[in-house]
Design a protein around this motif. Structure first.
Motif, PDB file in Angstrom:
ATOM      1  N   SER A 141       0.847  -1.186   0.000  1.00  0.00           N
ATOM      2  CA  SER A 141       0.000   0.000   0.000  1.00  0.00           C
ATOM      3  C   SER A 141       0.888   1.243   0.000  1.00  0.00           C
ATOM      4  O   SER A 141       1.991   1.227  -0.554  1.00  0.00           O
ATOM      5  CB  SER A 141      -0.954  -0.030   1.199  1.00  0.00           C
ATOM      6  OG  SER A 141      -1.845   1.061   1.167  1.00  0.00           O
ATOM      7  N   HIS A 145      -2.678   6.364   1.375  1.00  0.00           N
ATOM      8  CA  HIS A 145      -4.020   5.876   1.713  1.00  0.00           C
ATOM      9  C   HIS A 145      -4.721   6.823   2.683  1.00  0.00           C
ATOM     10  O   HIS A 145      -5.950   6.870   2.733  1.00  0.00           O
ATOM     11  CB  HIS A 145      -3.958   4.465   2.301  1.00  0.00           C
ATOM     12  CG  HIS A 145      -3.785   4.408   3.793  1.00  0.00           C
ATOM     13  ND1 HIS A 145      -2.548   4.472   4.407  1.00  0.00           N
ATOM     14  CD2 HIS A 145      -4.690   4.330   4.794  1.00  0.00           C
ATOM     15  CE1 HIS A 145      -2.703   4.417   5.728  1.00  0.00           C
ATOM     16  NE2 HIS A 145      -3.993   4.325   5.988  1.00  0.00           N
ATOM     17  N   LEU A 176      -6.006   2.829  -0.355  1.00  0.00           N
ATOM     18  CA  LEU A 176      -6.918   2.451   0.723  1.00  0.00           C
ATOM     19  C   LEU A 176      -7.561   1.102   0.418  1.00  0.00           C
ATOM     20  O   LEU A 176      -7.703   0.248   1.307  1.00  0.00           O
ATOM     21  CB  LEU A 176      -7.990   3.528   0.902  1.00  0.00           C
ATOM     22  CG  LEU A 176      -9.100   3.227   1.912  1.00  0.00           C
ATOM     23  CD1 LEU A 176      -8.536   2.946   3.303  1.00  0.00           C
ATOM     24  CD2 LEU A 176     -10.111   4.369   1.950  1.00  0.00           C
ATOM     25  N   LEU A 179      -5.402  -1.778   1.500  1.00  0.00           N
ATOM     26  CA  LEU A 179      -5.441  -2.104   2.928  1.00  0.00           C
ATOM     27  C   LEU A 179      -6.758  -2.771   3.315  1.00  0.00           C
ATOM     28  O   LEU A 179      -6.775  -3.705   4.124  1.00  0.00           O
ATOM     29  CB  LEU A 179      -5.213  -0.850   3.760  1.00  0.00           C
ATOM     30  CG  LEU A 179      -3.779  -0.318   3.750  1.00  0.00           C
ATOM     31  CD1 LEU A 179      -3.681   0.981   4.535  1.00  0.00           C
ATOM     32  CD2 LEU A 179      -2.812  -1.343   4.324  1.00  0.00           C
ATOM     33  N   ALA A 271      -9.313   2.490   6.778  1.00  0.00           N
ATOM     34  CA  ALA A 271      -8.660   1.239   6.411  1.00  0.00           C
ATOM     35  C   ALA A 271      -9.019   0.109   7.365  1.00  0.00           C
ATOM     36  O   ALA A 271      -8.915  -1.070   6.996  1.00  0.00           O
ATOM     37  CB  ALA A 271      -7.142   1.439   6.391  1.00  0.00           C
TER      38      ALA A 271
END
Length: 295
Positions: A141, A145, A176, A179, A271
């Motif tokens: 990621s 995010h 995002l 996650l 998340a």
């Protein structure tokens, strides 16, 4: 001193699969896994880059994969399943960052298609090889995010997102989604009593080709970031640390997670939202046409 790659230990007899390993963090991740004895398979969109990477790394196998092409991604993953060789480590690393607006052949914006939907379809199709044993799935990621409080699910519908394109918003939503996918895969695997470990990592601010489309950030990355081999440390720790049992996020420890040795880090409340994760999972199944039954 913090975590060192020496902590990875001997990976002889282990098989690792790394997407997007023809440059930057992906290449450095594959290099260290090879150094520790793993058999490494990489994916690549470009045959020339793949050949250059093989020349650089040595004994790696290559799978042609364009995550922005969903039918091609599913076919490539099915070919891996048909070959029948399990993987101990799967690293979903490939990605694109803030390009000009591009719609894929399947109708999706390029960043959500490549960074999330492609990896969703890839992992779901590989599932018969992953569900047995203690396969570790690492989703890469980004700090970005945190740049969004949620995901407009219309972005997961072909031609469905009516919003004006904002490249950083789209990138943040795709990261995002990474996650949320990691957390939901972890929840479902544990609920099913499986030994699979789903974790995530981010590289901080690292000097790679990924930032080339980002304008000023590319200059800043070159001037102030850590090198790609250091950016790979969080991914490598996530892929190998036995104390990580699922659901954790690994990133650099210093300067607001932009650089340094890898450690467990936090993620935004979005998340960690199980309702949003379930919604994104269901929307991703519809978007890709792949039912991801974690059982």
């Amino acid at each position: 001193m913090g975590w060192e790659t020496s902590a990875i230990g001997d990976l002889t007899g282990k098989r690792a699969l790394v997407t997007g390993a023809t440059s930057g963090i992906g290449t450095e991740t594959a290099r260290v896994l090879l150094r520790h004895g793993a058999k490494v398979v990489i994916t690549a969109r470009d045959e020339r880059k793949a050949a250059d990477t093989v020349s650089d790394l040595g004994d790696v196998d290559v799978i042609t994969l364009d995550l922005a092409d969903l039918p091609g991604t599913i076919a490539a993953a099915q070919g891996v399943v048909d070959a029948g060789e399990r993987f101990d480590i799967v690293i979903n690393n490939a990605g694109v960052m803030v390009p000009p607006f591009t719609r894929t052949m399947d109708g999706f914006e390029l960043q959500i298609a490549t960074n999330h939907l492609g990896h969703f379809a890839w992992t779901a199709t590989l599932w018969p090889l992953l569900r047995e044993g203690a396969t570790r799935v690492v989703t890469v990621s980004s700090l970005a995010h945190s740049g969004t409080k949620g995901i407009d699910l219309r972005s997961l519908e072909p031609n469905g997102d009516p919003r004006r394109y904002k490249r950083w918003r789209s990138y943040a939503e795709s990261k995002l989604a990474n996650l949320l996918f990691m957390k939901e895969l972890d929840r479902r695997a544990k609920a099913a009593g499986l030994g699979l470990v789903s974790v995530a990592a981010h590289p901080g601010l690292s000097a790679t080709n990924l930032t080339r489309s980002s304008g000023p950030l590319h200059f800043l990355a070159g001037a102030f970031s850590q090198p790609a081999h250091a950016g790979a440390w969080p991914t490598l720790r996530a892929a190998s640390d036995p104390t990580l049992t699922g659901g954790e996020y690994v990133g650099p420890a210093s300067l607001r997670q932009t650089r340094g040795r890898p450690t467990k880090v936090g993620m935004t409340s979005a998340a960690r939202d199980p309702r949003l994760a379930a919604e994104v999972w269901a929307a991703s199944e519809t978007a890709t046409g792949v039912v991801f039954d974690v059982s």
